[in-house]
Write an enzyme that holds these catalytic residues in place. Structure first.
Site, PDB file in Angstrom:
ATOM      1  N   HIS A  96       0.853  -1.187   0.000  1.00 58.02           N
ATOM      2  CA  HIS A  96       0.000   0.000   0.000  1.00 58.02           C
ATOM      3  C   HIS A  96       0.884   1.230   0.000  1.00 58.02           C
ATOM      4  O   HIS A  96       1.943   1.234   0.630  1.00 58.02           O
ATOM      5  CB  HIS A  96      -0.901   0.002   1.250  1.00 58.02           C
ATOM      6  CG  HIS A  96      -2.074   0.885   1.120  1.00 58.02           C
ATOM      7  ND1 HIS A  96      -2.008   2.245   1.309  1.00 58.02           N
ATOM      8  CD2 HIS A  96      -3.364   0.613   0.793  1.00 58.02           C
ATOM      9  CE1 HIS A  96      -3.211   2.761   1.120  1.00 58.02           C
ATOM     10  NE2 HIS A  96      -4.047   1.804   0.794  1.00 58.02           N
ATOM     11  N   ASP A 107      -7.966  -5.446   0.416  1.00 58.77           N
ATOM     12  CA  ASP A 107      -8.522  -6.154  -0.732  1.00 58.77           C
ATOM     13  C   ASP A 107      -8.182  -7.645  -0.740  1.00 58.77           C
ATOM     14  O   ASP A 107      -8.752  -8.403  -1.517  1.00 58.77           O
ATOM     15  CB  ASP A 107      -8.031  -5.507  -2.035  1.00 58.77           C
ATOM     16  CG  ASP A 107      -8.598  -4.116  -2.206  1.00 58.77           C
ATOM     17  OD1 ASP A 107      -9.635  -3.840  -1.588  1.00 58.77           O
ATOM     18  OD2 ASP A 107      -8.008  -3.313  -2.939  1.00 58.77           O
TER      19      ASP A 107
HETATM   20  N1  ACO Z   1       4.163  -7.825  -4.349  1.00 57.07           N
HETATM   21  C1  ACO Z   1       5.494  -7.822  -4.595  1.00 57.07           C
HETATM   22  N2  ACO Z   1       6.284  -6.737  -4.508  1.00 57.07           N
HETATM   23  C2  ACO Z   1       5.682  -5.589  -4.173  1.00 57.07           C
HETATM   24  C3  ACO Z   1       4.302  -5.497  -3.902  1.00 57.07           C
HETATM   25  C4  ACO Z   1       3.549  -6.686  -4.002  1.00 57.07           C
HETATM   26  N3  ACO Z   1       2.224  -6.679  -3.766  1.00 57.07           N
HETATM   27  N4  ACO Z   1       3.992  -4.225  -3.599  1.00 57.07           N
HETATM   28  C5  ACO Z   1       5.125  -3.524  -3.678  1.00 57.07           C
HETATM   29  N5  ACO Z   1       6.144  -4.340  -4.029  1.00 57.07           N
HETATM   30  C6  ACO Z   1       7.551  -3.961  -4.209  1.00 57.07           C
HETATM   31  C7  ACO Z   1       7.782  -3.400  -5.595  1.00 57.07           C
HETATM   32  O1  ACO Z   1       8.139  -4.403  -6.517  1.00 57.07           O
HETATM   33  C8  ACO Z   1       8.922  -2.436  -5.339  1.00 57.07           C
HETATM   34  O2  ACO Z   1      10.119  -3.195  -5.233  1.00 57.07           O
HETATM   35  P1  ACO Z   1      11.532  -2.602  -5.705  1.00 57.07           P
HETATM   36  O3  ACO Z   1      11.742  -1.388  -4.857  1.00 57.07           O
HETATM   37  O4  ACO Z   1      12.468  -3.716  -5.467  1.00 57.07           O
HETATM   38  O5  ACO Z   1      11.331  -2.246  -7.150  1.00 57.07           O
HETATM   39  C9  ACO Z   1       8.611  -1.873  -3.954  1.00 57.07           C
HETATM   40  O6  ACO Z   1       7.823  -2.876  -3.311  1.00 57.07           O
HETATM   41  C10 ACO Z   1       7.848  -0.557  -3.960  1.00 57.07           C
HETATM   42  O7  ACO Z   1       6.717  -0.682  -4.829  1.00 57.07           O
HETATM   43  P2  ACO Z   1       5.967   0.564  -5.481  1.00 57.07           P
HETATM   44  O8  ACO Z   1       5.000   0.071  -6.494  1.00 57.07           O
HETATM   45  O9  ACO Z   1       6.966   1.578  -5.914  1.00 57.07           O
HETATM   46  O10 ACO Z   1       5.257   1.170  -4.215  1.00 57.07           O
HETATM   47  P3  ACO Z   1       3.853   1.895  -4.176  1.00 57.07           P
HETATM   48  O11 ACO Z   1       3.758   2.534  -2.866  1.00 57.07           O
HETATM   49  O12 ACO Z   1       3.665   2.755  -5.366  1.00 57.07           O
HETATM   50  O13 ACO Z   1       2.882   0.629  -4.305  1.00 57.07           O
HETATM   51  C11 ACO Z   1       0.901  -0.568  -4.574  1.00 57.07           C
HETATM   52  C12 ACO Z   1       1.648   0.522  -3.782  1.00 57.07           C
HETATM   53  C13 ACO Z   1       0.651  -0.089  -6.007  1.00 57.07           C
HETATM   54  C14 ACO Z   1      -0.450  -0.792  -3.880  1.00 57.07           C
HETATM   55  C15 ACO Z   1       1.716  -1.881  -4.571  1.00 57.07           C
HETATM   56  O14 ACO Z   1       1.996  -2.297  -3.268  1.00 57.07           O
HETATM   57  C16 ACO Z   1       1.028  -2.985  -5.372  1.00 57.07           C
HETATM   58  O15 ACO Z   1       1.125  -3.023  -6.597  1.00 57.07           O
HETATM   59  N6  ACO Z   1       0.282  -3.920  -4.666  1.00 57.07           N
HETATM   60  C17 ACO Z   1      -0.450  -4.944  -5.331  1.00 57.07           C
HETATM   61  C18 ACO Z   1      -1.812  -4.396  -5.833  1.00 57.07           C
HETATM   62  C19 ACO Z   1      -2.772  -4.144  -4.694  1.00 57.07           C
HETATM   63  O16 ACO Z   1      -2.951  -4.964  -3.795  1.00 57.07           O
HETATM   64  N7  ACO Z   1      -3.430  -2.969  -4.729  1.00 57.07           N
HETATM   65  C20 ACO Z   1      -4.420  -2.582  -3.726  1.00 57.07           C
HETATM   66  C21 ACO Z   1      -3.967  -1.410  -2.921  1.00 57.07           C
HETATM   67  S1  ACO Z   1      -5.056  -1.142  -1.559  1.00 57.07           S
HETATM   68  C22 ACO Z   1      -6.442  -0.407  -2.159  1.00 57.07           C
HETATM   69  O17 ACO Z   1      -6.441   0.188  -3.223  1.00 57.07           O
HETATM   70  C23 ACO Z   1      -7.695  -0.514  -1.342  1.00 57.07           C
END
Ligand code: ACO
Length: 372
Positions: free
Chosen positions: A258, A312
């Site tokens: 998140h 979620d």
């Molecule tokens: N699985 C694996 N790796 C992850 C995940 C995940 N679910 N989430 C983040 N990471 C990793 C990324 O690969 C990245 O790694 P790196 O630094 O080695 O490249 C690091 O964590 C940071 O990720 P970002 O995408 O830059 O962080 P951000 O804060 O933008 O991400 C997000 C938030 C988009 C929700 C992300 O965690 C994600 O894609 N999660 C999966 C989708 C999801 O569950 N969305 C629902 C959000 S909650 C809601 O809307 C109610």
């Protein structure tokens, strides 16, 4: 040098008295009240009233609010015709967007004021209940109906969708509607604020929000998480699936991570409770076992990086156990979020109104000669 903030990350555009989020400690409150306490002890109407008008309602205020919502459950014919005439493959949230858009076309010269907003909001909440329940009905091959008022919004909604429901499911959808009601200003609420800041009407602002909600990076994670469980099929397959997809192919584990929370999403506690309560058939128990094993592996692997389970991960299990198919999950999220979006619109326009108009830094060509 001027710098841009991609994704408006860490840009603040308004003050709010609505939702407090402490992402490091996993705390979320609506107007000071703990989110899980509200989900357990209050109804959707009470919490909507709290968010929209500032305080939990007394008995008379609640009954007036409910009556006004119930007086708007019968949809006008033009809305019913749109619901009937869209092609069968139309996306559920896209249908909601289209019907709201039709309503916005006849909202001429809307003037935001406490008085006007108070009149319009119950109409919107009644209409949206009816639109979403009828979207479900149409998608299930059932006829369009006018919902009949039940003891509360949750019961009215489930009775309009299904021939049979029970108190446990009503409690669960009531809690889900509260838990998803607001989350400060994510993409959809921000889209609504941009539109409302031009003093466009309330329905047009809602259309902007619903349109933004539809994208998979925002509203679609409950569906994505549930699809993972279906793909895994058995609890024994969790580890091999995780190794292949998440470790080797580096796919993201949907339902984890998140932007704001660096620990467990506080809403998870209630969703997990209802997932446990409602998963009673062998298929539902199987999915729940898969989810729990997958969560354990995910948190063990990504927890040290501050990536924990978000709401979620379990909400789809609750929606499914209540009786909703996958393609309704994002629309249910939309139904829950309407009150929160309306509360942000009125808070912004009534108190802090300023046209939202960011800048872009030009980095294209210098002046060029025009040649034909
Ligand atoms: N699985 C694996 N790796 C992850 C995940 C995940 N679910 N989430 C983040 N990471 C990793 C990324 O690969 C990245 O790694 P790196 O630094 O080695 O490249 C690091 O964590 C940071 O990720 P970002 O995408 O830059 O962080 P951000 O804060 O933008 O991400 C997000 C938030 C988009 C929700 C992300 O965690 C994600 O894609 N999660 C999966 C989708 C999801 O569950 N969305 C629902 C959000 S909650 C809601 O809307 C109610």
């Amino acid at each position: 040098m001027t710098e841009i903030s991609p994704g408006l990350e860490n840009v603040y555009i308004k003050y709010t008295e609505l939702t407090y989020i402490d992402g490091d400690n996993g705390i979320m409150r609506y107007r000071g009240y703990d989110i899980n306490e509200l989900a357990e002890k209050s109804s959707f109407e009470e919490v909507s009233y709290l968010m929209l008008f500032g305080e939990l309602p007394d008995e008379k205020e609640l009954s007036n609010f409910k009556n006004k919502i119930n007086n708007n459950l019968k949809l006008p014919d033009y809305m019913k015709n749109i619901l009937k005439n869209l092609p069968g493959e139309a996306d559920s949230l896209g249908i909601l967007q289209t019907v709201l858009s039709a309503r916005s076309s006849i909202e001429l010269n809307y003037k935001y004021s406490e008085k006007n907003d108070k009149e319009l909001i119950p109409e919107i909440l009644g209409n949206v209940l009816s639109i979403v329940s009828n979207i479900y009905r149409i998608k299930s091959g059932k006829a369009i109906i006018d919902p009949i008022p039940g003891k509360n919004y949750a019961e009215t909604f489930l009775n309009a969708c299904f021939d049979k429901t029970d108190d446990q499911k009503i409690d669960a959808i009531d809690a889900a509607l509260i838990l998803y009601m607001d989350h400060e200003i994510p993409a959809s609420t921000t889209a609504a604020l941009v539109t409302a800041s031009t003093l466009s009407d309330m329905y047009s602002s809602l259309v902007s929000a619903v349109t933004a909600l539809r994208g998979p990076l925002h509203g679609g994670a409950a569906e994505g998480a549930y699809k993972q469980f279906l793909e895994i099929k058995t609890p024994e397959n969790v580890e091999p699936w995780f190794k292949k997809n998440i470790i080797e192919d580096k796919k993201r584990l949907i339902g984890l991570g998140h932007r704001v929370y660096k620990t467990y999403d506080p809403r998870l506690k209630s969703f997990k409770k209802y997932a446990d309560k409602l998963s009673v058939t062998p298929e539902q128990k199987n999915i729940l076992e898969i989810a729990k094993k997958l969560e354990e592996l995910g948190v063990k692997t990504f927890g040290p990086k501050g990536i924990y389970t978000n709401t979620d991960f379990y909400s789809g299990i609750v929606f499914n156990a209540i009786g909703f198919p996958l393609d309704m999950f994002t629309t249910l999220f939309g139904l829950s979020r309407i009150s929160g979006i309306l509360a942000h619109i009125t808070e912004y326009v009534e108190k802090q109104e300023k046209l939202i108009r960011p800048r872009a830094i030009y980095n294209g060509y210098d002046k060029r000669e025009y040649k034909k």
